[in-house]
Motif scaffolding. Structure first.
Motif, short mmCIF file in Angstrom:
data_model
loop_
_atom_site.label_atom_id
_atom_site.label_comp_id
_atom_site.label_asym_id
_atom_site.label_seq_id
_atom_site.Cartn_x
_atom_site.Cartn_y
_atom_site.Cartn_z
N UNK A 209 0.84 -1.19 0.00
CA UNK A 209 0.00 0.00 0.00
C UNK A 209 0.88 1.24 0.00
N UNK A 210 0.50 2.17 -0.86
CA UNK A 210 1.13 3.48 -0.87
C UNK A 210 0.13 4.46 -0.29
N UNK A 211 0.61 5.44 0.46
CA UNK A 211 -0.26 6.46 1.04
C UNK A 211 0.53 7.73 1.24
N UNK A 212 -0.16 8.77 1.60
CA UNK A 212 0.47 10.06 1.85
C UNK A 212 0.30 10.41 3.32
N UNK A 213 1.35 10.97 3.94
CA UNK A 213 1.21 11.50 5.29
C UNK A 213 2.25 12.59 5.54
N UNK A 214 2.17 13.20 6.71
CA UNK A 214 2.97 14.41 6.98
C UNK A 214 4.04 14.20 8.06
N UNK A 215 4.43 12.97 8.33
CA UNK A 215 5.37 12.73 9.44
C UNK A 215 6.74 13.36 9.23
N UNK A 216 7.12 13.66 7.98
CA UNK A 216 8.46 14.19 7.71
C UNK A 216 8.63 15.63 8.16
N UNK B 79 3.74 20.01 2.94
CA UNK B 79 4.72 18.94 2.96
C UNK B 79 4.06 17.60 3.24
N UNK B 80 3.54 16.97 2.23
CA UNK B 80 3.04 15.60 2.32
C UNK B 80 4.05 14.71 1.62
N UNK B 81 4.30 13.55 2.19
CA UNK B 81 5.21 12.60 1.59
C UNK B 81 4.46 11.31 1.28
N UNK B 82 4.94 10.57 0.30
CA UNK B 82 4.37 9.28 -0.06
C UNK B 82 5.21 8.19 0.59
N UNK B 83 4.54 7.25 1.25
CA UNK B 83 5.20 6.13 1.89
C UNK B 83 4.62 4.83 1.36
N UNK B 84 5.35 3.74 1.58
CA UNK B 84 4.94 2.42 1.14
C UNK B 84 5.31 1.39 2.20
N UNK B 85 4.46 0.37 2.36
CA UNK B 85 4.79 -0.78 3.18
C UNK B 85 3.97 -1.96 2.70
N UNK B 86 4.38 -3.15 3.08
CA UNK B 86 3.61 -4.36 2.81
C UNK B 86 2.84 -4.73 4.07
#
Length: 159
Positions: A92-99, A105-112
């Motif tokens: 899954x790819x998603x966007x969040x603001x943890x950076x 400033x939204x970043x795209x992250x990925x994990x299984x």
């Protein structure tokens, strides 16, 4: 439709439609940004909860909850999930603001994710984009031949 009752095209029997309704979120959770994915045997449902973290639940074909809703930890202001199915789990790819707390400033992250438990399979999320700017995923795909995922994203520069 009463206006077409006399037309031959309307002479067929009405369809039997079932309308399953299932609520697995609470009133504070957001349906904005929810994603549901049919695997051929079950549904995977990802949504954003009231604390802007992802929730996950697995549903069978009759919309019965198989895996109880769980929250995916580590996300912050998560939204726009795009899942892909591998045959055994999700990417899954998603966007969040943890950076950072920058306004744009939204970043795209990925994990299984394990399809049975909804737990991330990697201890840390993979950052796909870098700021500044607003990055959003537009799709996540699975290539079974190469045994790898791909995440496409778009970025909007800050104003």
């Amino acid at each position: 439709d009463p206006q077409c009752v006399q037309l031959p095209a309307c002479a067929q029997q009405p369809c039997a439609v079932t309308d399953p309704e299932l609520q697995i979120t609470n009133a504070n959770d957001s349906s904005n940004g929810a994603a549901i994915f049919w695997t051929g045997t079950h549904y995977g449902l990802f949504w954003m909860n009231s604390t802007y973290r992802y929730g996950y639940a697995r549903l069978d074909a009759a919309f019965t909850v198989v895996t109880q809703p769980t929250l995916v930890t580590g996300t912050s202001m998560a939204h726009r999930p795009f899942p892909a199915w591998t045959g055994t789990g999700y990417g899954i790819g998603w966007s969040d603001t943890r950076a950072g707390a920058l306004q744009f400033s939204n970043e795209v992250y990925f994990n299984r994710f394990n399809a049975t438990t909804g737990v991330p399979m990697s201890g840390s999320d993979l950052g796909i984009s870098t700021g500044p700017g607003m990055a959003f995923p537009s799709s996540t795909g699975w290539n079974p031949v190469a045994n790898e995922f791909g995440v496409s994203s778009r970025t909007k520069a800050p104003r």
